[in-house]
Design an enzyme around this catalytic site. Structure first.
Site, PDB file in Angstrom:
ATOM      1  N   GLY A  87       0.816  -1.215   0.000  1.00 56.98           N
ATOM      2  CA  GLY A  87       0.000   0.000   0.000  1.00 56.98           C
ATOM      3  C   GLY A  87       0.850   1.265   0.000  1.00 56.98           C
ATOM      4  O   GLY A  87       0.409   2.308  -0.494  1.00 56.98           O
ATOM      5  N   GLU A  99       3.013  -8.103  -1.410  1.00 56.34           N
ATOM      6  CA  GLU A  99       1.818  -8.769  -0.866  1.00 56.34           C
ATOM      7  C   GLU A  99       1.803 -10.264  -1.171  1.00 56.34           C
ATOM      8  O   GLU A  99       1.302 -11.073  -0.403  1.00 56.34           O
ATOM      9  CB  GLU A  99       0.535  -8.126  -1.444  1.00 56.34           C
TER      10      GLU A  99
END
Ligand code: CAA
Length: 259
Positions: A110, A133
């Protein structure tokens, strides 16, 4: 407004505001609270007549190491759907004023996606970008699979999203993810310099130029050109256009009034 997870200085330089992500112990992991504050701060600065450009930064060690894994870890899909954390990101994306990311250290997951929602990026030599991720059993969820290929091309985006490998500031520059790489002691100052340069220009022209560039990611060429043309024509309704062109002809510096 008072914030717990970010620091805001609305006048770090004339017409330039600074937002600093401020969860240093967690490498600025983006929990829901921080993202909500970021959205509120951007909205407030967007409405502030004394602000023309916003710089977003973290600290030397981390811009942001991604969404807060500890906050997400125990959630199920329905929790995620109900919380719908990325709606906040949609609101952040609507900021009309230019946002410059000043990045040092980690910009991961993010954090990398947040950098890509900004309009320009100044990086320190120590910056590292990545979409790791995949290493924790998920995938990018805040634009990594969409904005990254547009920024760095398909094969580079695939490598980053499918392996989770980080890239250096130098490589990010070579791939077009960042505007400039500078020594770590200069990255914030360099971002302020860029912000101040833009802050001297007509804010209405800057706003419509930003809007038009962003439109190119959403439309086909003909529609995009039409959109650009209308914004160009619209600027002839501003005093700043008259002032800018008169100043050029009279060989003097323009004095833009945001009107
Ligand atoms: N969420 C929550 N906490 C985090 C975090 C994150 N994303 N990243 C770091 N932290 C915490 C660590 O848990 C640690 O806390 P404790 O001291 O309480 O243990 C502290 O920050 C310092 O981190 P490290 O000790 O791990 O520091 P390091 O220098 O050894 O490693 C790092 C740094 C490589 C960035 C490593 O912390 C790391 O891999 N972080 C996770 C990166 C990641 O996977 N990001 C993606 C998240 S998911 C996402 O972002 C989804 C999306 O699309 C929105």
């Amino acid at each position: 407004m008072s914030y717990q997870n970010i620091l805001v200085n609305p006048q770090v330089r004339p017409y330039v505001a600074l937002i600093q992500l401020n969860r240093p112990k967690e490498l600025n992991a983006l929990n829901l609270e921080l993202m909500g504050e970021l959205r509120d701060a951007l909205k407030a600065l967007d409405a502030d007549e004394q602000v023309r450009v916003i710089v977003m930064t973290g600290n030397e060690r981390a811009f942001a190491a991604g969404a807060d894994i500890k906050q997400m870890a125990g959630r199920n899909a329905i929790d995620m759907l109900k919380i719908d954390q990325f709606t906040t990101w949609d609101q952040i994306k609507k900021t009309k004023k230019p946002v410059i990311a000043a990045v040092s250290g980690f910009a991961l997951g993010g954090g990398c996606e947040l950098v890509m929602t900004c309009d320009m990026v100044i990086a320190s030599e120590t910056a590292q970008f990545g979409q790791p991720e995949i290493k924790i059993g998920v995938m990018p969820g805040a634009g990594g699979t969409q904005r990254l290929p547009r920024a760095v091309g398909k094969v580079n985006a695939m490598e980053m999203a499918l392996t989770g490998r980080f890239i250096s500031a130098e490589k990010a520059y070579a791939l077009g993810l960042v505007n400039k790489v500078v020594p770590v002691e200069l990255y914030l100052e360099e971002a302020f310099k860029l912000a101040s340069e833009i802050a001297q220009l007509s804010p209405i022209a800057v706003r419509l130029a930003k809007e038009s560039v962003l439109k190119s990611f959403e439309t086909g060429l003909s529609e995009g050109l039409e959109f650009e043309r209308k914004n160009f024509y619209m600027l002839f309704a501003t005093e700043d256009q008259k002032e800018g062109m008169a100043a050029f002809i009279e060989k003097r510096a323009p004095d833009f009034k945001n009107r």
